[in-house]
Write a protein that holds these residues in place. Structure first.
Motif, PDB file in Angstrom:
ATOM      1  N   LEU A   1       0.827  -1.205   0.000  1.00  0.00           N
ATOM      2  CA  LEU A   1       0.000   0.000   0.000  1.00  0.00           C
ATOM      3  C   LEU A   1       0.864   1.260   0.000  1.00  0.00           C
ATOM      4  O   LEU A   1       0.635   2.188  -0.781  1.00  0.00           O
ATOM      5  CB  LEU A   1      -0.916   0.001   1.223  1.00  0.00           C
ATOM      6  N   GLY A   2       1.871   1.307   0.869  1.00  0.00           N
ATOM      7  CA  GLY A   2       2.753   2.472   0.898  1.00  0.00           C
ATOM      8  C   GLY A   2       3.513   2.653  -0.404  1.00  0.00           C
ATOM      9  O   GLY A   2       3.638   3.781  -0.914  1.00  0.00           O
ATOM     10  N   THR A   3       3.988   1.546  -0.960  1.00  0.00           N
ATOM     11  CA  THR A   3       4.720   1.613  -2.223  1.00  0.00           C
ATOM     12  C   THR A   3       3.817   2.084  -3.356  1.00  0.00           C
ATOM     13  O   THR A   3       4.227   2.863  -4.226  1.00  0.00           O
ATOM     14  CB  THR A   3       5.312   0.233  -2.559  1.00  0.00           C
ATOM     15  N   ALA A   4       2.557   1.611  -3.335  1.00  0.00           N
ATOM     16  CA  ALA A   4       1.615   2.026  -4.373  1.00  0.00           C
ATOM     17  C   ALA A   4       1.374   3.534  -4.330  1.00  0.00           C
ATOM     18  O   ALA A   4       1.249   4.184  -5.371  1.00  0.00           O
ATOM     19  CB  ALA A   4       0.293   1.275  -4.218  1.00  0.00           C
TER      20      ALA A   4
ATOM     21  N   ASN B   1      -3.183   2.574  -8.434  1.00  0.00           N
ATOM     22  CA  ASN B   1      -4.567   2.638  -7.967  1.00  0.00           C
ATOM     23  C   ASN B   1      -5.162   1.238  -7.816  1.00  0.00           C
ATOM     24  O   ASN B   1      -5.834   0.930  -6.821  1.00  0.00           O
ATOM     25  CB  ASN B   1      -5.385   3.470  -8.942  1.00  0.00           C
ATOM     26  N   GLY B   2      -4.932   0.370  -8.807  1.00  0.00           N
ATOM     27  CA  GLY B   2      -5.435  -0.997  -8.722  1.00  0.00           C
ATOM     28  C   GLY B   2      -4.835  -1.752  -7.553  1.00  0.00           C
ATOM     29  O   GLY B   2      -5.539  -2.488  -6.841  1.00  0.00           O
ATOM     30  N   ALA B   3      -3.533  -1.566  -7.324  1.00  0.00           N
ATOM     31  CA  ALA B   3      -2.876  -2.229  -6.193  1.00  0.00           C
ATOM     32  C   ALA B   3      -3.400  -1.680  -4.866  1.00  0.00           C
ATOM     33  O   ALA B   3      -3.584  -2.435  -3.898  1.00  0.00           O
ATOM     34  CB  ALA B   3      -1.367  -2.039  -6.282  1.00  0.00           C
TER      35      ALA B   3
ATOM     36  N   CYS C   1       4.883  11.860  -0.918  1.00  0.00           N
ATOM     37  CA  CYS C   1       5.339  12.090   0.456  1.00  0.00           C
ATOM     38  C   CYS C   1       4.538  11.281   1.467  1.00  0.00           C
ATOM     39  O   CYS C   1       5.104  10.720   2.412  1.00  0.00           O
ATOM     40  CB  CYS C   1       5.254  13.576   0.800  1.00  0.00           C
ATOM     41  N   VAL C   2       3.220  11.193   1.276  1.00  0.00           N
ATOM     42  CA  VAL C   2       2.416  10.439   2.232  1.00  0.00           C
ATOM     43  C   VAL C   2       2.713   8.946   2.123  1.00  0.00           C
ATOM     44  O   VAL C   2       2.663   8.202   3.112  1.00  0.00           O
ATOM     45  CB  VAL C   2       0.911  10.725   2.039  1.00  0.00           C
ATOM     46  N   GLY C   3       3.061   8.475   0.908  1.00  0.00           N
ATOM     47  CA  GLY C   3       3.449   7.080   0.760  1.00  0.00           C
ATOM     48  C   GLY C   3       4.732   6.768   1.492  1.00  0.00           C
ATOM     49  O   GLY C   3       4.844   5.751   2.193  1.00  0.00           O
TER      50      GLY C   3
END
Length: 394
Positions: free
Chosen positions: A275-278, A309-311, A373-375
């Motif tokens: 999720l973070g990487t996406a 987005n899909g991930a 940045c949020v990722g």
């Protein structure tokens, strides 16, 4: 084998339903444009309002009633709402009220589907189920967006809406052949924490709190870019409807690819990193149009953003499943969906202001930097989270 058949029915039904949803959106946007820009904004947000505001009640229903039957009832409600639309096209207020009713069906169907997937696939193979569901929804939305305008031109507004109503009926009929059922009435222990238990879980669980905040900011960024899209294409790229359609198709193709990639993420730690990487990848995808204002690299950026987005969709559902007790799962999915839909609405409303103040290209830059940045921040924060423990809901 039955699990595969049930999953195929649910995913195919979602594809058919989302096809109709995309057609209806195009039909109504074309129809209400003569009412003015505020009418367009109203159509864009009306269906999402109940998904956010009615989420506690919808989640409670999912945790109290058989989910497959609840989904069928929701689909029938949506079919009825679309049929009603064909009779109220002369009145913008009635159109918006009917869209709110349509959204009430959505607010029940989505968390019910998410809670049913682990029953169909098993807890350990839920990522596969969410991937199939994401692919079905993405394919349906892509097909509906591609042919929606054509259907309006060939059939007219009312007949195109009849097509959408039929898609909801088709999904309801397909769900009637699904054998798996999540029936909370059979639980021996009936907890009574109420309708807001899902929201309290999101706040109290550190993993869900960080993941939801991360994805919420990403959704705001995506909507900023979505609002800027038409101005970017016409003013920066010098394109028109064909370019807009091409870029939308690139994004949706990316969504399908991302949903299939995410199926490999099984453990909680892998889902969190995914999720973070996406979010980081999505930030990069949105920065490409800001840095390279040429059609080919922009199309690549849309594919990259769509993959992310899909991930995100698959990993988010996997995280909510893994972090929520089974008896709270409907409310947890409803609460998470409400936050994300609320982020979409907020991004849509604020996006117009940002585009007006900064310009289309600069809006892409802002959205890309914020999402990237949020990722990164989410990846750093989640490294310190203990994924073996869940927070109690009080």
């Amino acid at each position: 084998m039955r699990g595969t058949r049930d999953l195929a029915l649910v995913a195919s039904g979602a594809a058919v339903s989302l096809f109709g949803t995309a057609v209806t959106l195009i039909v109504l946007l074309l129809h209400v444009k003569d009412f003015g820009p505020y009418a367009v904004v109203g159509v864009l947000v009306a269906e999402f309002v109940p998904v956010t505001l009615v989420a506690p009640l919808s989640g409670l229903l999912v945790d109290r009633l058989p989910n497959r039957k609840l989904m069928i009832a929701g689909q029938l409600l949506q079919a009825g709402a679309v049929l009603t639309l064909t009779t109220v096209l002369h009145s913008l207020p009635l159109i918006l009220v009917t869209l709110v009713v349509l959204g009430c069906g959505t607010s029940v169907v989505n968390p019910a589907a998410a809670a049913l997937i682990p029953v169909i696939c098993g807890e350990d193979r839920s990522a596969r189920g969410y991937s199939w569901l994401g692919v079905g929804r993405g394919a349906g939305m892509l097909a509906g967006s591609a042919v929606g305008g054509l259907l309006v031109a060939v059939l007219g507004t009312r007949d195109a809406l009849f097509v959408d109503a039929a898609t909801y009926l088709v999904q309801a009929s397909m769900l009637s052949f699904v054998k798996a059922e999540r029936d909370p009435r059979g639980q021996r222990t009936r907890e009574r924490r109420g309708a807001t238990a899902g929201l309290r879980l999101l706040v109290s669980d550190p993993v869900l709190r960080v993941a939801t905040l991360c994805l919420g900011v990403a959704c705001v960024g995506v909507m900023f870019a979505d609002v800027a899209n038409v101005f970017y294409v016409t003013e920066v790229l010098g394109g028109g409807a064909v370019t807009l359609g091409l870029l939308h198709a690139c994004w949706m193709v990316g969504v399908l690819i991302g949903a299939r990639i995410a199926v490999r993420l099984v453990t909680q730690r892998a889902l969190l990193v995914g999720l973070g990487t996406a979010c980081v990848v999505m930030g990069v995808g949105m920065l490409i149009p800001a840095v390279l204002p040429f059609t080919a690299p922009v199309a690549l950026g849309y594919v990259v953003g769509g993959i992310a987005n899909g991930a995100q969709n698959v990993t988010n559902q996997g995280i909510v499943r893994a972090r929520s007790p089974e008896h709270l799962r409907g409310r947890a999915f409803a609460a998470a969906g409400a936050v994300l839909v609320g982020s979409n609405v907020l991004g849509t409303v604020l996006g117009g202001v940002v585009v007006a103040l900064l310009g289309a290209r600069e809006t892409f830059a802002l959205a890309g930097v914020a999402t990237l940045c949020v990722g990164v921040a989410a990846l750093v924060a989640l490294r310190a989270v203990d994924t073996t423990r869940t927070a109690p809901v009080t």
